[in-house]
Write a protein that holds these residues in place. Structure first.
Motif, mmCIF file in Angstrom:
data_model
loop_
_atom_site.group_PDB
_atom_site.id
_atom_site.type_symbol
_atom_site.label_atom_id
_atom_site.label_comp_id
_atom_site.label_asym_id
_atom_site.label_seq_id
_atom_site.Cartn_x
_atom_site.Cartn_y
_atom_site.Cartn_z
ATOM 1 N N ALA A 78 -0.200 -4.251 -23.094
ATOM 2 C CA ALA A 78 0.915 -3.457 -23.721
ATOM 3 C C ALA A 78 0.852 -3.016 -25.060
ATOM 4 N N ASP A 79 0.368 -4.293 -26.001
ATOM 5 C CA ASP A 79 0.130 -3.758 -27.320
ATOM 6 C C ASP A 79 -1.362 -3.862 -27.906
ATOM 7 N N SER A 80 -2.164 -3.356 -26.744
ATOM 8 C CA SER A 80 -3.650 -3.361 -27.127
ATOM 9 C C SER A 80 -4.032 -2.058 -27.512
ATOM 10 N N THR A 81 -5.104 -1.791 -28.205
ATOM 11 C CA THR A 81 -6.087 -0.447 -28.106
ATOM 12 C C THR A 81 -6.742 -0.175 -26.772
ATOM 13 N N VAL A 82 -6.871 -1.366 -26.216
ATOM 14 C CA VAL A 82 -7.485 -1.137 -24.472
ATOM 15 C C VAL A 82 -6.575 -0.133 -23.601
ATOM 16 N N LYS A 83 -5.192 -0.247 -24.106
ATOM 17 C CA LYS A 83 -4.054 0.467 -23.324
ATOM 18 C C LYS A 83 -4.753 1.886 -22.985
ATOM 19 N N ARG A 84 -5.186 2.510 -24.290
ATOM 20 C CA ARG A 84 -5.533 4.093 -24.278
ATOM 21 C C ARG A 84 -6.596 4.351 -23.547
ATOM 22 N N LEU A 85 -7.496 3.483 -22.986
ATOM 23 C CA LEU A 85 -8.370 3.553 -21.799
ATOM 24 C C LEU A 85 -7.812 4.030 -20.492
ATOM 25 N N GLY A 86 -6.446 3.405 -20.329
ATOM 26 C CA GLY A 86 -6.176 3.635 -19.002
ATOM 27 C C GLY A 86 -6.664 2.789 -17.834
ATOM 28 N N PRO B 117 -1.835 -0.864 -11.164
ATOM 29 C CA PRO B 117 -2.009 -0.154 -12.518
ATOM 30 C C PRO B 117 -0.934 -0.779 -13.403
ATOM 31 N N GLU B 118 0.078 -1.214 -12.930
ATOM 32 C CA GLU B 118 1.310 -1.595 -13.715
ATOM 33 C C GLU B 118 0.880 -3.005 -14.440
ATOM 34 N N GLN B 119 -0.018 -3.771 -13.906
ATOM 35 C CA GLN B 119 -0.731 -5.105 -14.388
ATOM 36 C C GLN B 119 -1.504 -4.686 -15.528
ATOM 37 N N PHE B 120 -2.354 -3.685 -15.536
ATOM 38 C CA PHE B 120 -3.250 -3.127 -16.641
ATOM 39 C C PHE B 120 -2.081 -2.712 -17.703
ATOM 40 N N GLU B 121 -1.137 -2.056 -17.641
ATOM 41 C CA GLU B 121 -0.245 -1.527 -18.777
ATOM 42 C C GLU B 121 0.450 -2.856 -19.294
ATOM 43 N N GLU B 122 0.733 -3.977 -18.315
ATOM 44 C CA GLU B 122 1.517 -4.957 -18.810
ATOM 45 C C GLU B 122 0.602 -5.920 -19.569
#
Ligand code: B12
Ligand code: SF4
Ligand code: SF4
Length: 325
Positions: free
Chosen positions: A299-307, A291-296
């Motif tokens: 980090a500054d993307s709208t994709v982050k909201r997807l989880g 999961p941390e790799q996704f977050e990293e």
């Protein structure tokens, strides 16, 4: 005299918006959206076209009326920033041939536009304060975040027309433009709505992979790949999953098919951070990401909201589709 002063303030606000880097700016009143648009929204909701987006059924009174969203509202300053066509998009066209690669939609290849546009709109609101010599005025900033009929208002402010792909489309910049507004209690001079409309053309309808867009003007979110990959929470039905192709997040087909987009100049906003490394992405690798790799990564993307979980759900579907090709 009073009218002259109001007009020059409106012009100054628009000049400042363009200086700040907005591609389009226009002003409309805070009156409710037109009766046709209200009826269209109501029909759309009643038909179940909001699918699982429950929030679309709430706050209708505010969505159709900026003055209900913010007490005392007199005007709405409507802005837009172009995110496409993407300049020198060497990857364009890979969609059908990029086996095992996932594709992120154009608008999401940039830093999160919600954050970027809100910061710009805050700067614009500050400038308005300066233009008014510090007199306190109310300004509510909206970028997707508030129940507000953004496209209806942008059309009324003269930014463009609503195409058959349902996008607010500007004859010069096309439909790959993002919207943001300031609802304010300042009385500004409204612009005239755009007069243009789609000509005899149905390219967007033909380009839609799922039939979410229909010739009679309907838009069924439950079939839209953008909805399925960004908003939908559970599993995705087999037939629709097959039509997602390798679209990992969002979909560009109905905007890219539009001649207004194809003839538009390449989007060039020097300040809006662009992440070409997000496309294409190796699908098999995504499935192994902690999961941390996704977050990293986002980090500054709208994709982050997807989880990370739903991102992997999408990657599994894309991978299956690549293998089935
Ligand atoms: C919910 C939502 C979605 C949903 C539903 C989309 C939809 N078509 O309604 C989903 C998740 C599917 C989605 C997808 C996308 N979205 Co979206 N989304 C929204 C959101 C939050 C609300 C839209 C809404 O109110 N829908 C309900 C319908 C009924 O309203 P509407 O389409 O805005 O139409 C109004 C008018 O245009 C008019 N109207 C429209 N058609 C017709 C037809 C007739 C006959 C009449 C009389 C009136 C009429 O009446 C409506 C009432 O206000 C807005 C932000 C906002 N607050 O407005 C962003 C927004 C519309 N999305 C945006 C974007 C960029 C996208 C995608 C391109 C992302 C992508 N690449 O994957 C796709 C495009 C899909 C498409 N072709 O519409 C941008 C669009 C910018 C633009 N140029 O239009 C917005 C404005 C966000 C922003 N701030 O920039 N989105
Ligand atoms: S975003 Fe894609 S799936 Fe949704 S209406 Fe447009 S072309 Fe169809
Ligand atoms: S592709 Fe054609 S019908 Fe669709 S929005 Fe563009 S001009 Fe209108």
């Amino acid at each position: 005299m009073l009218e002259l002063a109001t007009m020059s303030l409106s012009e100054s606000v628009k000049t400042r918006a363009l200086e700040l880097g907005f591609d389009l700016v226009g002003i409309t009143t805070a009156e409710p959206i037109g009766a046709d648009d209200t009826a269209y929204l109501q029909r759309w909701l009643n038909a179940g076209y909001a699918a699982g987006m429950e929030y679309m059924h709430r706050n209708i009174a505010k969505r159709i009326n900026p003055a209900a969203l913010m007490e005392g509202a007199r005007s709405v300053i409507c802005t837009a920033i172009a995110y496409g066509p993407i300049p020198d998009d060497e990857q364009a066209g890979l969609l059908s041939s990029s086996e095992y690669m996932g594709w992120i939609a154009d608008f999401a290849l940039y830093e999160d536009y919600h954050v970027f546009m809100k910061n710009k709109l805050r700067a614009l609101a500050d400038s308005i304060g300066e233009l008014l010599n510090g007199r306190r005025r109310q300004c509510r900033i909206c970028v997707d975040s508030a129940p507000l009929a953004e496209r209806s208002l942008a059309r009324r402010a003269g930014l463009g027309f609503i195409g058959r792909n349902h996008m607010l489309t500007n004859t010069h910049l096309g439909s790959q433009i993002l919207l943001g507004q300031i609802v304010t209690d300042i009385a500004l001079e409204p612009d005239a709505p755009a007069e243009t409309a789609c000509q005899a053309c149905d390219k967007c309808i033909g380009a839609c992979p799922t039939g979410a867009l229909s010739a009679d003007g309907d838009f069924d979110s439950a079939k839209c790949i953008s909805y399925l990959t960004i908003e939908h929470k559970g599993d995705i039905d087999g037939d629709l999953a097959g039509r997602i192709g390798n679209r990992l997040f969002g979909c560009d087909e109905c905007t890219l098919a539009c001649p207004y987009t194809q003839n538009a100049p390449a989007a060039q906003n020097a300040e809006l951070r662009f992440h070409p490394e997000w496309r294409p992405m190796m699908l098999a690798e995504i499935l192994e990401w902690p999961p941390e790799q996704f977050e990293e990564c986002f980090a500054d993307s709208t994709v982050k909201r997807l989880g990370p979980e739903r991102f992997k759900r999408n990657a599994r579907i894309c991978l299956q589709n690549c293998r089935d090709m």
